[in-house]
Design a protein around this motif. Structure first.
Motif, PDB file in Angstrom:
ATOM      1  N   LEU A  51       0.824  -1.213   0.000  1.00 22.84           N
ATOM      2  CA  LEU A  51       0.000   0.000   0.000  1.00 22.84           C
ATOM      3  C   LEU A  51       0.858   1.263   0.000  1.00 22.84           C
ATOM      4  O   LEU A  51       0.595   2.211  -0.756  1.00 22.84           O
ATOM      5  N   LEU A  52       1.900   1.289   0.846  1.00 22.66           N
ATOM      6  CA  LEU A  52       2.765   2.463   0.888  1.00 22.66           C
ATOM      7  C   LEU A  52       3.573   2.609  -0.402  1.00 22.66           C
ATOM      8  O   LEU A  52       3.734   3.721  -0.932  1.00 22.66           O
ATOM      9  N   GLY A  53       4.070   1.498  -0.908  1.00 23.51           N
ATOM     10  CA  GLY A  53       4.851   1.544  -2.137  1.00 23.51           C
ATOM     11  C   GLY A  53       4.034   2.026  -3.321  1.00 23.51           C
ATOM     12  O   GLY A  53       4.495   2.848  -4.127  1.00 23.51           O
ATOM     13  N   GLN A  54       2.809   1.543  -3.429  1.00 22.27           N
ATOM     14  CA  GLN A  54       1.959   1.982  -4.543  1.00 22.27           C
ATOM     15  C   GLN A  54       1.532   3.433  -4.375  1.00 22.27           C
ATOM     16  O   GLN A  54       1.337   4.156  -5.363  1.00 22.27           O
ATOM     17  N   ALA A  55       1.389   3.898  -3.134  1.00 24.54           N
ATOM     18  CA  ALA A  55       1.085   5.314  -2.905  1.00 24.54           C
ATOM     19  C   ALA A  55       2.228   6.192  -3.400  1.00 24.54           C
ATOM     20  O   ALA A  55       2.007   7.266  -3.983  1.00 24.54           O
ATOM     21  N   VAL A  56       3.461   5.736  -3.195  1.00 25.92           N
ATOM     22  CA  VAL A  56       4.624   6.482  -3.691  1.00 25.92           C
ATOM     23  C   VAL A  56       4.636   6.502  -5.216  1.00 25.92           C
ATOM     24  O   VAL A  56       4.825   7.547  -5.854  1.00 25.92           O
ATOM     25  N   LEU A  57       4.417   5.329  -5.833  1.00 28.37           N
ATOM     26  CA  LEU A  57       4.458   5.235  -7.294  1.00 28.37           C
ATOM     27  C   LEU A  57       3.284   5.940  -7.950  1.00 28.37           C
ATOM     28  O   LEU A  57       3.374   6.367  -9.110  1.00 28.37           O
TER      29      LEU A  57
END
Length: 279
Positions: A150-156
């Motif tokens: 979830l955090l990684g996709q929020a960054v991307l």
């Protein structure tokens, strides 16, 4: 006549207490969270999975901010989900160490003697440890994998490159990473029971996961190198842990089945050693 009356003797009846598997599980659960090194290592796995996943996502976003970086990523087959789950690869090393410590640590302290006296058949002890280890690793790393995604996709998503959990292959990749972490922790348990030494067991698992796959790379395909690499322990489950599929590895379903076989064999060898060798 005596002033003291004869009190009737109380009849005591022996009560039979049997060791049950749920009782062994409760005992192993208490021991699992009572060992400081295990607690610290579990926390480390949680932090590593999330931290490395988020850092890799930031690095990927930075690389995609330039045209050259974007072209390079596209040429390599960009996988945003894989970027956010990079920490799971380091997590395998950490949970493998947990699996080894859970049983090898008892051999070093002598606690294993108490355990096998309580359950003389011994396999119940290993089975209880496996259940407790699998449940705890599944819960802790499962939460970590989901948070990292979830955090990684929020960054991307700041570059419109993120994926949602409903996209094709995402749920499989998330569950595949958790299954990989649980399986490798159980493999560590089997190796720990087999070698009975924490340092030796951890080194063996690390070599199997990180070193031997590199040594297998130079084997030419004409000698069966491609098949050996496909069926090697942690390579078998690679396609089950990613959204994009690679022809260099077994398909997700077949690979997961072979991975289960590897884990079962290592646990079986550990069980055989525990049952047949003196403690």
């Amino acid at each position: 006549m005596s002033t003291t009356e004869q009190l009737p003797r109380q009849q005591f009846q022996a009560t039979e207490h049997r060791v049950t598997f749920p009782g062994l599980v409760r005992s192993e659960w208490i021991k699992f969270w009572s060992v400081r090194s295990v607690v610290v290592t579990m926390v480390a796995s949680f932090v590593a999975i999330i931290g490395i996943g988020v850092l890799t996502s930031f690095a990927t976003r930075s690389a995609l901010s330039s045209a050259d970086g974007a072209r390079a990523m596209a040429a390599q087959g960009f996988d945003g989900v894989g970027a956010s789950l990079t920490g799971a690869q380091l997590g395998t090393l950490i949970v493998a160490a947990v699996g080894v410590i859970v049983i090898a640590g008892e051999f070093s302290t002598g606690m294993i003697r108490t355990s096998v006296v309580t359950a003389p058949r011994r396999l119940g002890v290993l089975g209880a440890k496996a259940v407790v280890l699998a449940v705890n690793v599944a819960v802790v790393t499962g939460v970590a994998v989901l948070v990292a995604f979830l955090l990684g996709q929020a960054v991307l998503n700041t570059r419109d490159l993120g994926s949602s959990i409903g996209d094709d292959g995402v749920v499989r990749a998330l569950l595949g990473n958790v299954a990989m972490l649980v399986g490798i922790s159980l493999a560590g348990l089997g190796v720990g029971a087999l070698l009975r030494n924490s340092a030796g067991g951890i080194c063996t698992v690390v070599a199997a996961i990180f070193v031997l796959p590199l040594l297998l790379m130079p084997i030419p395909d004409s000698w069966g190198g491609d098949r050996i690499r496909e069926f090697w322990f942690n390579n078998t489950i690679q396609n089950a842990t990613t959204v994009s599929q690679s022809d260099s590895y077994l398909s997700a379903g077949v690979g997961f089945g072979m991975f289960v076989v590897w884990v079962a064999v290592l646990l079986g060898l550990g069980a055989l050693a525990l049952r047949s060798r003196d403690v």
